[in-house]
Design a protein around this motif. Structure first.
Motif, PDB file in Angstrom:
ATOM      1  N   ILE A 141       0.658  -1.315  -0.023  1.00  0.00           N
ATOM      2  CA  ILE A 141       0.080   0.041  -0.212  1.00  0.00           C
ATOM      3  C   ILE A 141       0.683   1.367  -0.045  1.00  0.00           C
ATOM      4  N   ARG A 142       1.929   1.132   0.852  1.00  0.00           N
ATOM      5  CA  ARG A 142       2.697   2.399   0.717  1.00  0.00           C
ATOM      6  C   ARG A 142       3.493   2.715  -0.512  1.00  0.00           C
ATOM      7  N   GLU A 143       3.881   1.536  -1.217  1.00  0.00           N
ATOM      8  CA  GLU A 143       4.512   1.734  -2.541  1.00  0.00           C
ATOM      9  C   GLU A 143       3.603   2.216  -3.425  1.00  0.00           C
ATOM     10  N   THR A 144       2.330   1.813  -3.458  1.00  0.00           N
ATOM     11  CA  THR A 144       1.133   2.128  -4.282  1.00  0.00           C
ATOM     12  C   THR A 144       0.894   3.913  -4.125  1.00  0.00           C
ATOM     13  N   LEU A 145       0.848   4.186  -2.730  1.00  0.00           N
ATOM     14  CA  LEU A 145       0.542   5.534  -2.350  1.00  0.00           C
ATOM     15  C   LEU A 145       1.790   6.247  -2.892  1.00  0.00           C
ATOM     16  N   ALA A 146       3.007   5.892  -2.816  1.00  0.00           N
ATOM     17  CA  ALA A 146       4.077   6.702  -3.320  1.00  0.00           C
ATOM     18  C   ALA A 146       4.056   6.880  -4.805  1.00  0.00           C
ATOM     19  N   ASN A 147       3.595   5.930  -5.357  1.00  0.00           N
ATOM     20  CA  ASN A 147       3.473   6.054  -6.962  1.00  0.00           C
ATOM     21  C   ASN A 147       2.193   7.116  -7.277  1.00  0.00           C
ATOM     22  N   ILE A 148       0.990   7.152  -6.506  1.00  0.00           N
ATOM     23  CA  ILE A 148       0.139   7.707  -6.819  1.00  0.00           C
ATOM     24  C   ILE A 148       0.405   9.318  -6.508  1.00  0.00           C
TER      25      ILE A 148
END
Length: 231
Positions: A141-148
């Motif tokens: 989730i943290r990785e996805t948030l960073a991408n977003i």
């Protein structure tokens, strides 16, 4: 069965309204744009996520909070008069009138004197399991948030955010940014919606039935069983 489904559906709807990341994660860029993220923006976004959604956020949000919330939601739902709850479920007026002011909780306690304790234990166990599950999902989730964040904000914008989060005030905001959604006052506000959600559930289920009316009915009995390997 419909009543139990409605109760847990209402609880699930409230719990789900606590944002996983408090962000709109709908894709706004094309597939090709999503495939390429500027490294500088991504590096800045990672810092932003470290401030707003550090590892352990889900445990901090849910531990000792969600089980209490679920207990309260279920308690409110089960303490409502059965006559009031069953309206809209196809029960005739005469049967509803016979229910009087008895609640589902009253009915269950007659069958199981330990019903409340059993429900509280069940809720606590399920919540603890959800904490473990959500904690295991945090890195992704943290990785996805960073991408977003890297796509939504420029490097300069992210740098300004991070500079603010590095201040005493910014750090205080970031630290409790997600915790606001599980604050007791917020929980109480959300739980006040339970009666309305329970009352609306029959109409919602009716719309679901109407929307799926064109589909073949579910198979039941032996026909619903998968064929044996030797068949």
């Amino acid at each position: 069965m419909k009543l139990l489904f409605s109760t847990f559906a209402a609880a699930l709807a409230l719990v789900s309204s606590v944002p996983a990341a408090a962000q709109d994660t709908r894709a706004t860029a094309s597939d090709s744009e999503q495939a390429v993220i500027d490294p500088a923006r991504l590096a800045a976004a990672v810092v932003t996520v470290d401030y707003l959604f550090p590892l352990g956020t889900y445990k901090r949000m849910m531990k000792g909070t969600m089980d209490q919330m679920m207990d309260s939601i279920i308690s409110q739902s089960f303490d409502r008069p059965m006559a009031e709850t069953m309206k809209g479920y196809g029960v005739d007026d005469a049967a509803i009138a016979e229910m009087g002011n008895a609640s589902l909780n009253d009915m269950m306690l007659e069958r199981d004197p330990h019903f409340k304790e059993r429900m509280q234990i069940s809720t606590k166990v399920m919540t603890n399991e959800m904490v473990d599950l959500m904690t295991a999902m945090e890195p992704a989730i943290r990785e996805t948030l960073a991408n977003i964040y890297a796509r939504k904000f420029t490097t300069d914008q992210l740098a300004e955010m991070n500079a603010f989060f590095a201040t005493e005030t910014g750090s205080a905001f970031a630290r409790d940014y997600m915790m606001v959604f599980v604050d007791p006052e917020m929980m109480q506000s959300m739980m006040s919606f339970v009666p309305e959600m329970m009352q609306a559930m029959p109409a919602i289920m009716k719309k679901v039935e109407e929307a799926t009316a064109h589909l073949p009915p579910l198979k039941t009995g032996p026909e619903a069983q998968p064929p044996k390997e030797d068949e």
